[in-house]
Enzyme design. Sequence first.
Site, mmCIF file in Angstrom:
data_model
loop_
_atom_site.group_PDB
_atom_site.id
_atom_site.type_symbol
_atom_site.label_atom_id
_atom_site.label_comp_id
_atom_site.label_asym_id
_atom_site.label_seq_id
_atom_site.Cartn_x
_atom_site.Cartn_y
_atom_site.Cartn_z
ATOM 1 N N GLU A 121 0.802 -1.221 0.000
ATOM 2 C CA GLU A 121 0.000 0.000 0.000
ATOM 3 C C GLU A 121 0.836 1.272 0.000
ATOM 4 O O GLU A 121 0.324 2.362 -0.261
ATOM 5 C CB GLU A 121 -0.932 0.015 1.214
ATOM 6 C CG GLU A 121 -2.165 -0.845 1.071
ATOM 7 C CD GLU A 121 -3.059 -0.357 -0.057
ATOM 8 O OE1 GLU A 121 -3.277 0.860 -0.173
ATOM 9 O OE2 GLU A 121 -3.533 -1.199 -0.840
ATOM 10 N N GLU A 152 8.316 -21.400 8.328
ATOM 11 C CA GLU A 152 8.530 -20.475 9.450
ATOM 12 C C GLU A 152 9.637 -20.935 10.392
ATOM 13 O O GLU A 152 10.136 -20.157 11.200
ATOM 14 C CB GLU A 152 7.235 -20.320 10.235
ATOM 15 C CG GLU A 152 6.794 -21.575 10.942
ATOM 16 C CD GLU A 152 5.523 -21.369 11.752
ATOM 17 O OE1 GLU A 152 5.313 -22.148 12.700
ATOM 18 O OE2 GLU A 152 4.758 -20.439 11.450
#
Length: 223
Positions: A121, A152
Amino acid sequence: MPGVFGAARLAGLEELPRKEKNTKPGETGKAIAEPGRLAAFARASTEQRNPRSRGLDRRSIASLVDLFIKEERHVEKALAAQRVAIVRAATLVAQRLGAGGRLFYVGAGTSGRLGVVDASEMPPTFNAPPEQVQAIIAGGAAAVFRSQEGAEDARDTGVAELSSRGLTKRDVVCGIAASGQTPFVLGALDYARDLGAGTILLTCNPKRSIRVPVGVEIDLPRT
């Protein structure tokens, strides 16, 4: 075996980076995770049951909407309690960006996706250069759309991602991990700290740095 070990196996916490256990490229090794880590994971507030969401599958839609709205109050309180830490983190980022540095979000799973959303964004919303705020998610681009189990747990992968981007002490690395214990994130933060870069850990675990203990999430009954 103790329940926590079984839960960890189902959650993929036993996955090891592919270079361990003499695995071949493209394969992922298996081994029992460290008991201490499993115990800490089991105690994290993010892994507990939410007593307020019992009977979730038997509630009306209106009741569910009311529940989700009420749960947001816990988030607001948690954020307000961490105002000083949030201001300190934002100030650090502003200073580094103002001096020509960059901000890197590092996370896995949903935490990593939130970093991707925020970074994406920045160019359209603030006209920021695409390289100024970057997101690194365990498992790469594919993990944005599909869970990459075991990614992870690879500490070295997070380090490699930052190294390939030429991390310097002018930059800031913001790790995002709900439990505050994700190896991919912690490895990246350790590497950044050793280089002298700014570091931030955003977590819901009360025992970590910027801790926003929003409480347990709304969940379905476990059978």
